[in-house]
Design a protein around this motif. Structure first.
Motif, PDB file in Angstrom:
ATOM      1  N   ASN A   1       0.456  -1.030   0.011  1.00 19.92           N
ATOM      2  CA  ASN A   1      -0.297   0.027   0.047  1.00 19.92           C
ATOM      3  C   ASN A   1       1.335   1.267  -0.469  1.00 19.92           C
ATOM      4  O   ASN A   1       0.281   2.421  -0.398  1.00 19.92           O
ATOM      5  N   SER A   2       1.838   1.357   0.245  1.00 21.99           N
ATOM      6  CA  SER A   2       3.052   2.184   0.111  1.00 21.99           C
ATOM      7  C   SER A   2       3.425   2.777  -1.364  1.00 21.99           C
ATOM      8  O   SER A   2       4.123   3.842  -1.656  1.00 21.99           O
ATOM      9  N   PHE A   3       3.038   2.252  -2.585  1.00 19.93           N
ATOM     10  CA  PHE A   3       3.151   3.105  -3.885  1.00 19.93           C
ATOM     11  C   PHE A   3       3.126   3.965  -3.787  1.00 19.93           C
ATOM     12  O   PHE A   3       3.071   4.824  -4.663  1.00 19.93           O
ATOM     13  N   ARG A   4       1.782   4.711  -2.849  1.00 17.66           N
ATOM     14  CA  ARG A   4       1.717   6.020  -3.393  1.00 17.66           C
ATOM     15  C   ARG A   4       2.497   7.158  -2.987  1.00 17.66           C
ATOM     16  O   ARG A   4       3.062   8.517  -3.439  1.00 17.66           O
ATOM     17  N   ILE A   5       4.060   6.525  -2.501  1.00 16.20           N
ATOM     18  CA  ILE A   5       4.321   7.533  -1.455  1.00 16.20           C
ATOM     19  C   ILE A   5       6.056   7.487  -2.182  1.00 16.20           C
ATOM     20  O   ILE A   5       7.525   7.398  -1.972  1.00 16.20           O
ATOM     21  N   HIS A   6       6.200   6.159  -3.214  1.00 12.17           N
ATOM     22  CA  HIS A   6       7.490   5.605  -3.571  1.00 12.17           C
ATOM     23  C   HIS A   6       7.854   5.774  -5.341  1.00 12.17           C
ATOM     24  O   HIS A   6       7.253   5.330  -5.287  1.00 12.17           O
ATOM     25  N   GLU A   7       8.630   6.181  -5.759  1.00 14.08           N
ATOM     26  CA  GLU A   7       9.050   5.689  -6.512  1.00 14.08           C
ATOM     27  C   GLU A   7       9.054   4.143  -7.598  1.00 14.08           C
ATOM     28  O   GLU A   7       9.372   3.457  -6.574  1.00 14.08           O
ATOM     29  N   GLN A   8       8.613   4.408  -8.770  1.00 14.97           N
ATOM     30  CA  GLN A   8       8.196   3.239  -9.000  1.00 14.97           C
ATOM     31  C   GLN A   8      10.169   2.370  -8.871  1.00 14.97           C
ATOM     32  O   GLN A   8       9.527   1.238  -8.428  1.00 14.97           O
ATOM     33  N   LYS A   9      11.092   2.512  -9.178  1.00  7.58           N
ATOM     34  CA  LYS A   9      11.817   1.729  -8.842  1.00  7.58           C
ATOM     35  C   LYS A   9      11.934   1.061  -7.642  1.00  7.58           C
ATOM     36  O   LYS A   9      11.717  -0.065  -7.300  1.00  7.58           O
ATOM     37  N   GLU A  10      11.994   1.962  -6.597  1.00  6.35           N
ATOM     38  CA  GLU A  10      11.835   1.503  -4.578  1.00  6.35           C
ATOM     39  C   GLU A  10      11.238   0.335  -5.002  1.00  6.35           C
ATOM     40  O   GLU A  10      11.568   0.271  -4.072  1.00  6.35           O
ATOM     41  N   TYR A  11       9.723   1.100  -5.399  1.00  5.74           N
ATOM     42  CA  TYR A  11       8.650   0.553  -4.337  1.00  5.74           C
ATOM     43  C   TYR A  11       8.585  -1.390  -5.604  1.00  5.74           C
ATOM     44  O   TYR A  11       8.925  -1.735  -4.879  1.00  5.74           O
ATOM     45  N   GLY A  12       9.445  -1.237  -6.373  1.00  2.00           N
ATOM     46  CA  GLY A  12       9.305  -2.360  -7.052  1.00  2.00           C
ATOM     47  C   GLY A  12      10.440  -3.040  -5.899  1.00  2.00           C
ATOM     48  O   GLY A  12      10.059  -4.364  -5.878  1.00  2.00           O
ATOM     49  N   GLU A  13      11.431  -2.656  -5.589  1.00  2.00           N
ATOM     50  CA  GLU A  13      12.618  -3.711  -4.926  1.00  2.00           C
ATOM     51  C   GLU A  13      12.244  -4.067  -3.686  1.00  2.00           C
ATOM     52  O   GLU A  13      12.588  -5.022  -3.189  1.00  2.00           O
ATOM     53  N   ILE A  14      11.259  -2.866  -2.511  1.00  2.00           N
ATOM     54  CA  ILE A  14      11.083  -3.325  -1.524  1.00  2.00           C
ATOM     55  C   ILE A  14       9.369  -4.270  -1.459  1.00  2.00           C
ATOM     56  O   ILE A  14       9.577  -4.958  -0.641  1.00  2.00           O
ATOM     57  N   VAL A  15       8.664  -3.828  -2.302  1.00  2.00           N
ATOM     58  CA  VAL A  15       7.306  -5.069  -2.995  1.00  2.00           C
ATOM     59  C   VAL A  15       7.990  -5.994  -3.192  1.00  2.00           C
ATOM     60  O   VAL A  15       7.308  -7.068  -2.611  1.00  2.00           O
ATOM     61  N   PHE A  16       9.126  -6.502  -3.941  1.00  2.00           N
ATOM     62  CA  PHE A  16       9.518  -8.012  -3.669  1.00  2.00           C
ATOM     63  C   PHE A  16      10.085  -8.731  -2.838  1.00  2.00           C
ATOM     64  O   PHE A  16       9.984  -9.287  -2.407  1.00  2.00           O
ATOM     65  N   GLN A  17      10.921  -7.447  -2.318  1.00  2.00           N
ATOM     66  CA  GLN A  17      11.253  -8.616  -0.872  1.00  2.00           C
ATOM     67  C   GLN A  17      10.919  -8.487   0.006  1.00  2.00           C
ATOM     68  O   GLN A  17      10.806 -10.067   0.494  1.00  2.00           O
ATOM     69  N   ALA A  18       9.104  -7.690   0.003  1.00  2.00           N
ATOM     70  CA  ALA A  18       8.099  -7.851   0.868  1.00  2.00           C
ATOM     71  C   ALA A  18       7.534  -9.277   0.795  1.00  2.00           C
ATOM     72  O   ALA A  18       7.036 -10.292   1.561  1.00  2.00           O
ATOM     73  N   THR A  19       7.194  -9.338  -0.428  1.00  2.00           N
ATOM     74  CA  THR A  19       6.524 -10.427  -1.359  1.00  2.00           C
ATOM     75  C   THR A  19       7.110 -11.880  -0.845  1.00  2.00           C
ATOM     76  O   THR A  19       6.974 -12.805  -0.905  1.00  2.00           O
ATOM     77  N   LYS A  20       8.618 -11.687  -0.977  1.00  2.00           N
ATOM     78  CA  LYS A  20       9.628 -12.784  -1.278  1.00  2.00           C
ATOM     79  C   LYS A  20       9.562 -13.162   0.084  1.00  2.00           C
ATOM     80  O   LYS A  20      10.277 -14.675   0.382  1.00  2.00           O
ATOM     81  N   ASP A  21       9.750 -12.150   1.167  1.00  2.00           N
ATOM     82  CA  ASP A  21       9.597 -12.901   2.242  1.00  2.00           C
ATOM     83  C   ASP A  21       8.902 -13.446   3.296  1.00  2.00           C
ATOM     84  O   ASP A  21       8.452 -14.594   3.967  1.00  2.00           O
ATOM     85  N   LEU A  22       7.565 -13.132   2.343  1.00  2.00           N
ATOM     86  CA  LEU A  22       6.100 -13.488   2.778  1.00  2.00           C
ATOM     87  C   LEU A  22       5.388 -14.914   1.717  1.00  2.00           C
ATOM     88  O   LEU A  22       5.642 -15.554   3.242  1.00  2.00           O
ATOM     89  N   VAL A  23       6.384 -15.452   0.932  1.00  2.00           N
ATOM     90  CA  VAL A  23       5.876 -16.581   0.264  1.00  2.00           C
ATOM     91  C   VAL A  23       6.953 -17.502   1.358  1.00  2.00           C
ATOM     92  O   VAL A  23       6.373 -18.618   1.484  1.00  2.00           O
TER      93      VAL A  23
END
Length: 190
Positions: free
Chosen positions: A65-87
């Motif tokens: 839900n933080s996509f509105r406060i991050h640049e797309q590249k930065e968001y992609g990196e942090i959402v990838f890590q969060a998804t990886k950790d969750l899975v």
């Protein structure tokens, strides 16, 4: 003399039987202690893995839900890590769970993975135009949230933690009210 021999032999046999009984009791006790120790360690590992899953789920929700406060590249990196950790946590949970819980965790994981692709498409579209209707994104997250509550109750049961249907029902209603309130605030709905 024969009486002395028989008396000695009887005492010796009794001592052997007593020693055997003591060894048997000691061995059985040791095996029971070892089994209990293993069960305690497994319960402790389950608790730690399930708590890590909860932590990674909350982190994922905050990050996605933080996509509105991050640049797309930065968001992609942090959402990838969060998804990886969750899975990863989901797979660890399925690995250590009983068969029915494993099945539920894996079904949730498959469904989450499909819906996560939908979320990625919506968010990438938003980055491109910032006019994309985000209601679908919140519907997907809301549905995953309800599924996660069901999974949470199953994991609690596996840990031996009692669920109270009245409290669960109350919390579900509160979650629905909260979701409606958040959507109202975000989308300026009356």
């Amino acid at each position: 003399m024969i009486e002395d021999y028989l008396s000695f032999a009887g005492a010796f046999v009794a001592a052997l039987i007593g020693a055997w009984v003591l060894l048997y009791i000691a061995r059985t006790t040791a095996e029971t202690v070892q089994d209990n120790y293993k069960a305690d360690k497994l319960a402790e590992a389950k608790r730690d893995i399930f708590l890590s899953l909860v932590d990674n789920w909350i982190n994922y929700l905050l990050v996605v839900n933080s996509f509105r406060i991050h640049e797309q590249k930065e968001y992609g990196e942090i959402v990838f890590q969060a998804t990886k950790d969750l899975v990863s946590s989901l797979h660890k949970s399925s690995f250590i769970s009983k068969p029915n819980t494993k099945k539920a965790v894996m079904l949730f994981t498959f469904n989450f993975s499909k819906k996560n692709l939908d979320l990625s498409k919506i968010i990438n579209s938003w980055y491109n135009s910032q006019e994309h209707d985000l209601r679908i994104l919140f519907q997907i997250l809301e549905g995953l949230g309800y599924e996660a509550l069901d999974l949470q109750n199953l994991l609690r049961t596996e840990l031996g933690i009692a669920n109270d249907p009245q409290i669960d029902s109350f919390l579900l209603e509160k979650q629905k009210e909260f979701a409606c309130e958040v959507k109202r605030i975000l989308f300026n709905e009356v």
